[in-house]
Design a protein around this motif. Structure first.
Motif, PDB file in Angstrom:
ATOM      1  N   LEU A 282      41.678  27.772  34.589  1.00  0.00           N
ATOM      2  CA  LEU A 282      41.666  29.191  34.915  1.00  0.00           C
ATOM      3  C   LEU A 282      42.820  29.570  35.842  1.00  0.00           C
ATOM      4  O   LEU A 282      43.477  30.611  35.648  1.00  0.00           O
ATOM      5  CB  LEU A 282      40.321  29.554  35.552  1.00  0.00           C
ATOM      6  N   LEU A 283      43.077  28.765  36.843  1.00  0.00           N
ATOM      7  CA  LEU A 283      44.161  29.066  37.782  1.00  0.00           C
ATOM      8  C   LEU A 283      45.517  29.103  37.079  1.00  0.00           C
ATOM      9  O   LEU A 283      46.348  29.973  37.357  1.00  0.00           O
ATOM     10  CB  LEU A 283      44.168  28.032  38.906  1.00  0.00           C
ATOM     11  N   SER A 284      45.732  28.181  36.158  1.00  0.00           N
ATOM     12  CA  SER A 284      47.004  28.158  35.431  1.00  0.00           C
ATOM     13  C   SER A 284      47.146  29.361  34.514  1.00  0.00           C
ATOM     14  O   SER A 284      48.206  30.014  34.461  1.00  0.00           O
ATOM     15  CB  SER A 284      47.115  26.861  34.627  1.00  0.00           C
ATOM     16  N   LEU A 285      46.066  29.693  33.802  1.00  0.00           N
ATOM     17  CA  LEU A 285      46.126  30.821  32.869  1.00  0.00           C
ATOM     18  C   LEU A 285      46.272  32.146  33.596  1.00  0.00           C
ATOM     19  O   LEU A 285      46.971  33.050  33.129  1.00  0.00           O
ATOM     20  CB  LEU A 285      44.877  30.821  31.990  1.00  0.00           C
TER      21      LEU A 285
ATOM     22  N   SER B  14      26.358  28.354  34.648  1.00  0.00           N
ATOM     23  CA  SER B  14      27.526  28.341  35.536  1.00  0.00           C
ATOM     24  C   SER B  14      27.087  28.200  36.989  1.00  0.00           C
ATOM     25  O   SER B  14      26.085  28.777  37.417  1.00  0.00           O
ATOM     26  CB  SER B  14      28.342  29.624  35.362  1.00  0.00           C
ATOM     27  N   GLU B  15      27.870  27.453  37.741  1.00  0.00           N
ATOM     28  CA  GLU B  15      27.607  27.332  39.169  1.00  0.00           C
ATOM     29  C   GLU B  15      28.025  28.604  39.893  1.00  0.00           C
ATOM     30  O   GLU B  15      28.898  29.349  39.435  1.00  0.00           O
ATOM     31  CB  GLU B  15      28.365  26.127  39.734  1.00  0.00           C
ATOM     32  N   ASP B  16      27.394  28.849  41.038  1.00  0.00           N
ATOM     33  CA  ASP B  16      27.669  30.080  41.782  1.00  0.00           C
ATOM     34  C   ASP B  16      29.125  30.155  42.233  1.00  0.00           C
ATOM     35  O   ASP B  16      29.744  31.221  42.199  1.00  0.00           O
ATOM     36  CB  ASP B  16      26.736  30.166  42.990  1.00  0.00           C
ATOM     37  N   THR B  17      29.687  29.022  42.656  1.00  0.00           N
ATOM     38  CA  THR B  17      31.079  29.031  43.111  1.00  0.00           C
ATOM     39  C   THR B  17      32.027  29.369  41.972  1.00  0.00           C
ATOM     40  O   THR B  17      32.948  30.184  42.123  1.00  0.00           O
ATOM     41  CB  THR B  17      31.452  27.666  43.707  1.00  0.00           C
ATOM     42  N   LEU B  18      31.803  28.746  40.811  1.00  0.00           N
ATOM     43  CA  LEU B  18      32.643  29.034  39.655  1.00  0.00           C
ATOM     44  C   LEU B  18      32.464  30.468  39.185  1.00  0.00           C
ATOM     45  O   LEU B  18      33.436  31.142  38.825  1.00  0.00           O
ATOM     46  CB  LEU B  18      32.310  28.055  38.529  1.00  0.00           C
ATOM     47  N   ARG B  19      31.232  30.961  39.216  1.00  0.00           N
ATOM     48  CA  ARG B  19      30.985  32.340  38.800  1.00  0.00           C
ATOM     49  C   ARG B  19      31.727  33.324  39.696  1.00  0.00           C
ATOM     50  O   ARG B  19      32.257  34.335  39.225  1.00  0.00           O
ATOM     51  CB  ARG B  19      29.486  32.630  38.810  1.00  0.00           C
TER      52      ARG B  19
ATOM     53  N   VAL C 193      34.570  32.795  41.338  1.00  0.00           N
ATOM     54  CA  VAL C 193      35.995  32.740  41.019  1.00  0.00           C
ATOM     55  C   VAL C 193      36.279  33.449  39.694  1.00  0.00           C
ATOM     56  O   VAL C 193      37.275  34.178  39.555  1.00  0.00           O
ATOM     57  CB  VAL C 193      36.475  31.271  40.972  1.00  0.00           C
ATOM     58  N   VAL C 194      35.412  33.236  38.719  1.00  0.00           N
ATOM     59  CA  VAL C 194      35.583  33.878  37.410  1.00  0.00           C
ATOM     60  C   VAL C 194      35.503  35.387  37.537  1.00  0.00           C
ATOM     61  O   VAL C 194      36.314  36.132  36.953  1.00  0.00           O
ATOM     62  CB  VAL C 194      34.522  33.343  36.422  1.00  0.00           C
ATOM     63  N   LEU C 195      34.552  35.876  38.341  1.00  0.00           N
ATOM     64  CA  LEU C 195      34.437  37.325  38.513  1.00  0.00           C
ATOM     65  C   LEU C 195      35.660  37.890  39.220  1.00  0.00           C
ATOM     66  O   LEU C 195      36.135  38.993  38.875  1.00  0.00           O
ATOM     67  CB  LEU C 195      33.160  37.645  39.296  1.00  0.00           C
ATOM     68  N   GLU C 196      36.185  37.180  40.200  1.00  0.00           N
ATOM     69  CA  GLU C 196      37.403  37.632  40.875  1.00  0.00           C
ATOM     70  C   GLU C 196      38.573  37.718  39.898  1.00  0.00           C
ATOM     71  O   GLU C 196      39.375  38.656  39.950  1.00  0.00           O
ATOM     72  CB  GLU C 196      37.740  36.688  42.022  1.00  0.00           C
TER      73      GLU C 196
END
Length: 595
Positions: free
Chosen positions: A58-61, A116-121, A123-126
């Motif tokens: 995700l960070l790369s994309l 999905s884990e809360d931390t990943l969720r 980051v994904v929402l951001e």
């Protein structure tokens, strides 16, 4: 074939380590020659991938797509483009646009997934909201945001409130996010309404779309609407904060046609038209708020959502509507349902009647019909009794109506719990204080009417038949006859004004001491009416057995009754109190319950 393709993808995923994904991302960012790394990284944006793999991809994309978004064509253009000889650059950008759309959809699926884990969720929402911020040529990308809300509402998974809490805490304080949230929720509500109408009108019921999924969508719609803070909740002394700088509330270009965002935003803060701009913003927000809620309330809401809406409608919705009177149909329908739904709709209906000029001719008839024994054990009885006292406060109420409510409440005092009897005494006390014309209910003895009342009754019924008049006079002369019809639903026809409050005299010897003591104070207040103030109903409206017990435990008793026995009693009851029964059992003898 599909299973073979899926297994191949899994094998390919297994070949890459976390360091390999970092290398693929660095190559993608360094040169266009490594653009084929994009689909590989995109395949890891999935719930099937480990969270740290998805995060690294995700960070790369995100770093790759963010600077390219202003140059990419729109999704609609890439789908409708029919150019026979497109240039390679156009083909490349169209392909990038399709991959970006795939990325957005994968991120949304990852955000709403319960796996999905809360931390990943978070980051994904951001990341999604960053694309919303800059994905439309620097403007707010409402299509991506609408797609996110659409997926949340129509998801069949029972997602917890973590995603809604993230949206509310991080993004709902931005006014443009709230604006487009209302716009999207209005569209979603109208879509659900159209589906419900189509389903109701169709002969064949689609089993693949059970009604529970529709109810789940309505639950999520209500949760989203409830999480959005009201506009007035923000600090009025500060500027309205926006998620996207080039928002709908700011002028987009100057007279030369060039976008000068920073200069415009600085000038708008210093201009004298700031108050007018805030008024315009509030007007737009109130309009979108109204459309979203009205569209939602037109849906066939599940009963639990329906009750939740009615509880908060008068506080959280009506004050912020552009035209609160638009809720009159919804509230009158709710009030006509009866039972607890009518009780819960009474607060909002009362606000419309007292503050917004709603006329409801049958309001008191419906209110009278709500006086049932079950109301004294309802969950929202406290608010109902306070509103009942407020609705009966006007001195313009006719005497027959005040007498009907007074008599109905006194009759209910015979069968309600002690806490209900206390609130009834308070309500009847206030009614008698406000309406001296019904004092005859207290002073009339034996159910008889006075001579003046009987003569007045004869004058009013001069056109009646002779036999009916004779029967009425006969019944009037019989002592102990109560003219009040407890089964009549129309207050005009109850004949309450010809009755008396004989039920209240039974409270003098009520089995619960607080009720009998409160009734004695009620009698004392009536004796000195001019010096007596009204009783605050809210002090008794939420009472129960527990509150009465706790108050009695805290009460200081000056004298305690004591019992002295010359001999220690051998049984609880004496045999003389129960002829034919015996309470003495021999040792080891079983109890015969059939005796």
């Amino acid at each position: 074939m599909a299973s073979e393709g899926l297994s191949r993808k899994k094998q390919k995923r297994g070949k890459y380590s976390l360091s390999d994904l970092k290398t693929l991302g660095q190559q993608l960012l360094s040169s266009r020659a490594h653009v084929n790394n994009l689909p590989i990284l995109l395949s890891f944006i999935s719930t099937a991938s480990p969270p740290h793999y998805a995060l690294e991809s995700l960070l790369s994309l995100q770093s790759f797509f963010t600077p390219l978004l202003p140059e990419l064509p729109s999704s609609a253009f890439s789908k409708t483009s029919n150019d026979s000889n497109p240039d390679p650059e156009s083909i490349y950008r169209t392909w990038l646009r399709s991959k970006f759309d795939d990325l957005v959809q994968s991120l949304i699926d990852l955000a709403i997934s319960s796996q999905s884990e809360d931390t990943l969720r978070e980051v994904v929402l951001e990341t999604i909201m960053e694309f919303v911020k800059v994905g439309n040529g620097g403007k707010f990308h409402s299509a991506i945001y609408h797609k996110l809300l659409h997926s949340i509402v129509h998801s069949t998974l029972a997602i917890d409130d973590s995603l809604l809490d993230l949206l509310a805490s991080k993004y709902f304080n931005y006014i443009d996010v709230r604006y487009f949230t209302y716009v999207s929720l209005e569209k979603l509500a109208r879509t659900l309404e159209a589906k419900e109408d189509k389903r109701g009108n169709s002969d064949a019921y689609d089993e693949s779309q059970p009604r529970t999924s529709m109810e789940l969508s309505m639950h999520k719609l209500h949760n989203l609407l409830s999480h959005i803070p009201a506009l007035e909740a923000s600090n009025e002394n500060s500027d309205y904060e926006m998620w996207n700088g080039l928002g709908i509330f700011i002028e987009k270009s100057n007279h030369k046609g060039h976008v000068d965002l920073e200069d415009k935003w600085t000038k708008s803060k210093k201009s004298n038209d700031k108050v007018l701009a805030e008024r315009n913003i509030a007007k737009k927000m109130k309009l979108k708020f109204t459309k979203a809620w009205i569209s939602f309330l037109q849906l066939p809401l599940p009963l639990d959502v329906y009750k939740e809406v009615l509880v908060t409608l008068h506080q959280d919705v009506i004050p912020h509507l552009s035209k609160p009177i638009m809720l009159c149909d919804f509230l009158t329908r709710s009030y006509n349902i009866g039972g607890v739904v009518s009780v819960m709709s009474l607060s909002s209906l009362y606000v419309l009647m007292t503050k917004h000029g709603l006329e409801y001719p049958n309001f008191y008839d419906k209110l009278y019909a709500l006086l049932e024994p079950s109301i004294f054990m309802a969950k929202h009885r406290a608010k109902f009794f306070q509103l009942l006292d407020s609705c009966l406060k006007s001195p313009l109420l006719p005497a027959y109506l005040a007498a009907a409510f007074c008599k109905k409440l006194s009759r209910l005092a015979l069968c309600v719990p002690p806490s209900g009897a206390l609130v009834i005494v308070a309500l009847v006390h206030n009614l008698l204080q406000r309406h001296p014309s019904i004092s005859c209910l207290v002073h009339r003895e034996g159910g008889r009417e006075t001579t003046e009342e009987a003569s007045g009754e004869e004058k009013r019924n001069v056109d009646d038949e002779e036999n009916s008049g004779a029967n009425r006079k006969l019944s009037n002369n019989k002592p102990g006859i109560d003219h009040f019809d407890n089964e009549e639903s129309d207050p005009k026809e109850t004949n309450a004004i010809r009755s008396s409050l004989w039920e209240f005299d039974t409270l003098r010897h009520h089995y619960c001491p607080p009720v009998s003591r409160f009734f004695l104070s009620f009698e004392n207040d009536l004796a000195v009416r001019a010096k007596t103030a009204e009783i605050a109903v809210k002090d008794f409206s939420s009472g129960s057995y527990a509150t009465i017990f706790n108050n009695e435990m805290r009460r200081r008793v000056k004298q305690v009754p004591l019992a002295f026995y010359k001999a220690t009693p051998a049984c609880l009851f004496s045999e003389s109190d129960f002829p034919g029964w015996t309470f003495n059992l021999k040792d080891g003898e079983p109890i015969n319950v059939n005796q």
